[in-house]
Design an enzyme around this catalytic site. Structure first.
Site, mmCIF file in Angstrom:
data_model
loop_
_atom_site.group_PDB
_atom_site.id
_atom_site.type_symbol
_atom_site.label_atom_id
_atom_site.label_comp_id
_atom_site.label_asym_id
_atom_site.label_seq_id
_atom_site.Cartn_x
_atom_site.Cartn_y
_atom_site.Cartn_z
ATOM 1 N N ASP A 1 -4.379 0.130 3.409
ATOM 2 C CA ASP A 1 -3.487 -0.876 2.852
ATOM 3 C C ASP A 1 -2.421 -0.286 1.943
ATOM 4 O O ASP A 1 -2.664 0.664 1.204
ATOM 5 C CB ASP A 1 -4.296 -1.916 2.070
ATOM 6 C CG ASP A 1 -5.080 -2.823 3.004
ATOM 7 O OD1 ASP A 1 -4.440 -3.460 3.857
ATOM 8 O OD2 ASP A 1 -6.321 -2.869 2.896
ATOM 9 N N GLU B 1 -7.356 -14.889 7.758
ATOM 10 C CA GLU B 1 -8.017 -13.624 7.526
ATOM 11 C C GLU B 1 -8.226 -13.486 6.027
ATOM 12 O O GLU B 1 -7.261 -13.443 5.261
ATOM 13 C CB GLU B 1 -7.090 -12.508 8.028
ATOM 14 C CG GLU B 1 -7.793 -11.338 8.631
ATOM 15 C CD GLU B 1 -6.765 -10.456 9.326
ATOM 16 O OE1 GLU B 1 -6.308 -10.842 10.418
ATOM 17 O OE2 GLU B 1 -6.404 -9.428 8.757
#
Lengths: 401, 260
Positions: B57, B46
């Protein structure tokens, strides 16, 4: 009271092509719960009664509509000031936090988070949390904690925890990112009280509705004072745009009324240190909403700059993006220097020290043209006590008077 | 054939998906890391597209993203790097970024550029189901770019079923209600959630991510799903490393070593 508004949000939260809810799946349940329940919840007679009573007895509404005689003479027109600075806690922000704390209670939430720039929304959130006895955490950029120290002290006094946002430009945008991350981490017990008409649907519409009390009062106040229930122009500063949304709300479809949104130009539009989103922004996504924002070709958000912590934001609420894009509203930008000068002028002409944010709206009067019989309403969104450090250093560098 | 399809047809269990932020720690690290991950035994990769405001995040990926942007990473540079890496390996590559990046590049142009660079899949955590159907689905499907959606402990079974009809890649099972970068083992509550997801009849492979940080949590996740995704722990392992290839090899070996 209201006409049939053509300018309204659709079921998915779009004003034209602006708005929506571009959020991670982690936020979906909370945002969806709000989306499906906010209209019915706020339309409930018990809710309205509690909201109206708190606005009257706790906030001190209605806020006066004041004819600014000397300022009017200076500009050769008729200037009225909508005195949101006289609300409890000193700004319009409390209209929204009162509404949202009632929503949070009905959703059974136990913990409140908020972001703040100038600290006015943080103070207003800390205030309503103290009022109902809920835990309160306010995210604030490190830069803003330093430049708005009086409001940090007020939040602590009210029992809120102020958490510094240390990423990016360490201002309002980053405080908002941190609040969103907190909400992702605490999906069950927490309500996020967003302070402006930004964020994913339903926030822009919900906040605009709570702030719409500003223009609701203006209608009958103008009727009483000038014999008609609309002005020729409404001038309001725009960071995310909640005071402007409230001041425009009941006139959105009344094209007799010019809507003037005043943005922060910082050191100048072309200086690279600015927050004038309508000029420098392009269509994109920020904080869950499709709107205008300052960004690179690659879609990286550009760090904004303004002396005013409340206008130091790279985006703009989707309603305002729509109003400006469709030419329903006009945007004027004002530099730091011009805002400081306007704050001084307002203080010495009317005996009112405005917030730095509001000073931008006053400065815009210099860039407008009027007829002598025109009625202009400036939304005096907040008072300037929090900005005395900036005003003092401005006074110190002025030539001897 | 899309390399993800080929992978999922040939390997059903213990799939290791490693996330890293493109352009970190050095701008040129992207190609080295992809090759090293493939050599060390990762099954798919990824590739995080660095973004200024990554709202899903945690601190680790925020910092690696800011560092990558300071290193000068752009989408054009990234696509060139991926094309270079693709000449050396057939490992499936999945891009993970935020929708504004795709929107500014132009959705059609982005998908074409990604496919030409050898990208097989895409994850856009802030592009929800409704907006995906309105704005992006047709383009992604026309170019066989496989799109992955996230599900969380709060996602209803009804919504999972809907996501099951839309995901063309794997399903990303977010292990807990959190942003990326938290670790501390897998709790019984999480195991019950994994078991609930495992019992649902979804056509796609399921990979568990968020909070998977070592060999033990990887094994546990693989017990409940087809594999797992490791991100922040790998970024932390790269921090301050001179020899990115060696650090990558060491990290993957540490994950895949038999747990005693």
């Amino acid at each position: 009271m209201t006409k049939n508004l053509q300018i309204d949000v659709d079921e998915r939260g779009y004003y034209g092509r602006f708005g929506g809810a571009y959020i991670p799946e982690m936020l979906h349940p909370n945002v969806e719960e709000l989306r499906t329940r906010y209209r019915e919840m706020t339309a409930d007679p018990d809710f309205k009664q509690e909201f109206d009573a708190l606005l009257k007895d706790y906030v001190g509404r209605p806020s006066p509509l004041y004819y600014a005689k000397r300022m009017s003479a200076h500009y050769g027109t008729n200037i009225y000031l909508k005195r949101e600075d006289l609300n409890h806690t000193g700004a319009h922000k409390i209209n929204n936090t009162i509404g949202q704390i009632l929503v949070a209670q009905r959703l059974g939430k136990k913990r409140i988070i908020a972001e703040t720039g100038a600290g006015q929304h943080g103070v207003a959130t800390a205030t309503v949390c103290a009022l109902v006895g809920l835990e309160c955490i306010v995210y604030m950029g490190e830069v803003d904690i330093a430049r708005q120290a009086p409001n940090v002290a007020r939040m602590r006094m009210l029992g809120a925890e102020v958490r510094p946002a240390k990423s990016g430009s360490r201002t309002l945008k980053d405080a908002t990112n941190e609040a969103i991350r907190d909400w992702i981490n605490n999906p069950e017990d927490t309500h996020y009280i967003i302070g402006s008409v930004v964020g994913p649907h339903p926030y822009p519409d919900m906040v605009a509705r709570f702030q719409s009390v500003i223009s609701e009062e203006m209608k009958w106040q103008l009727q009483e004072q000038v014999g008609r229930d609309y002005p020729d122009a409404i001038v309001a500063c725009v960071g995310g745009g909640s005071n402007a949304a409230g001041a425009f709300y009941h006139y959105l479809n009344d094209d007799r009324v010019r809507l003037v949104a005043v943005e922060a130009a910082g050191l100048g539009i072309d200086s690279g240190e600015s927050a004038a989103t309508s000029v420098l922004g392009t269509e994109g996504i920020i904080h869950g909403s499709r709107t205008l924002l300052m960004q690179t070709e690659d879609g990286q958000v550009i760090e904004p700059y303004s002396i005013s912590a409340g206008l130091d934001y790279p985006g703009i609420g989707p309603l305002h993006a729509f109003l400006i894009d469709s030419k329903r509203a006009e945007a004027i930008s004002v530099t730091d220097e011009d805002a400081l000068a306007a704050a001084l002028f307002t203080a010495r002409t009317e005996g009112i020290i405005p917030a730095l944010e509001t000073a931008h709206a006053f400065s815009a009067l210099d860039q407008m043209e009027y007829g002598k019989d025109d009625v202009i309403v400036v939304c005096l969104s907040g008072r300037g006590d929090k900005d005395l450090a900036a005003f003092t250093s401005y006074l110190d560098r002025l030539p001897e008077e | 054939m899309n390399r993800l399809t080929h992978l999922f047809n040939t390997k059903k269990q213990d799939l290791l998906n490693v996330y890293f932020t493109a352009g970190y720690p050095q701008l040129s690290s992207t190609v080295t890391i992809i090759r090293s991950l493939a050599d060390a035994g990762a099954d798919l990769i990824e590739v995080g597209v660095p973004y200024s405001d990554p709202m899903a995040d945690g601190e680790t990926i925020q910092q690696s993203s800011m560092a990558a942007l300071r290193n000068g990473m752009t989408l054009d540079i990234l696509f060139a790097q991926l094309a270079e890496a693709r000449r050396a390996t057939e490992i499936p590559l999945v891009l993970m970024g935020y929708y504004n990046q795709v929107m500014q590049y132009g959705p059609e142009r982005f998908v074409r550029a990604a496919r030409e660079a050898g990208v097989d899949g895409l994850i856009l955590p802030d592009l929800p189901v409704y907006e995906y159907e309105q704005e992006f689905r047709a383009i992604a499907e026309a170019h066989d770019l496989q799109v992955t959606f996230l599900i969380t402990p709060q996602t209803s079974d009804e919504r999972i079923a809907k996501i099951g009809t839309l995901s063309t890649g794997f399903i990303y099972v977010v292990s807990s209600s959190s942003i990326t970068g938290k670790s501390g083992g897998i709790t019984d509550t999480q195991k019950a959630y994994f078991a609930r997801i495992a019992a649902l009849d979804l056509p796609q492979p399921k990979l568990i991510g968020f909070g998977i940080s070592d060999a033990t949590s990887f094994r546990t996740a693989c017990h409940y799903a087809n594999g797992a995704i490791i991100g922040s722990a790998f970024i932390r392992a790269l921090k301050g490393e001179e020899d990115v290839a060696a650090a990558t090899k060491r990290f993957v070996e540490g994950i895949l070593e038999p747990v005693s």
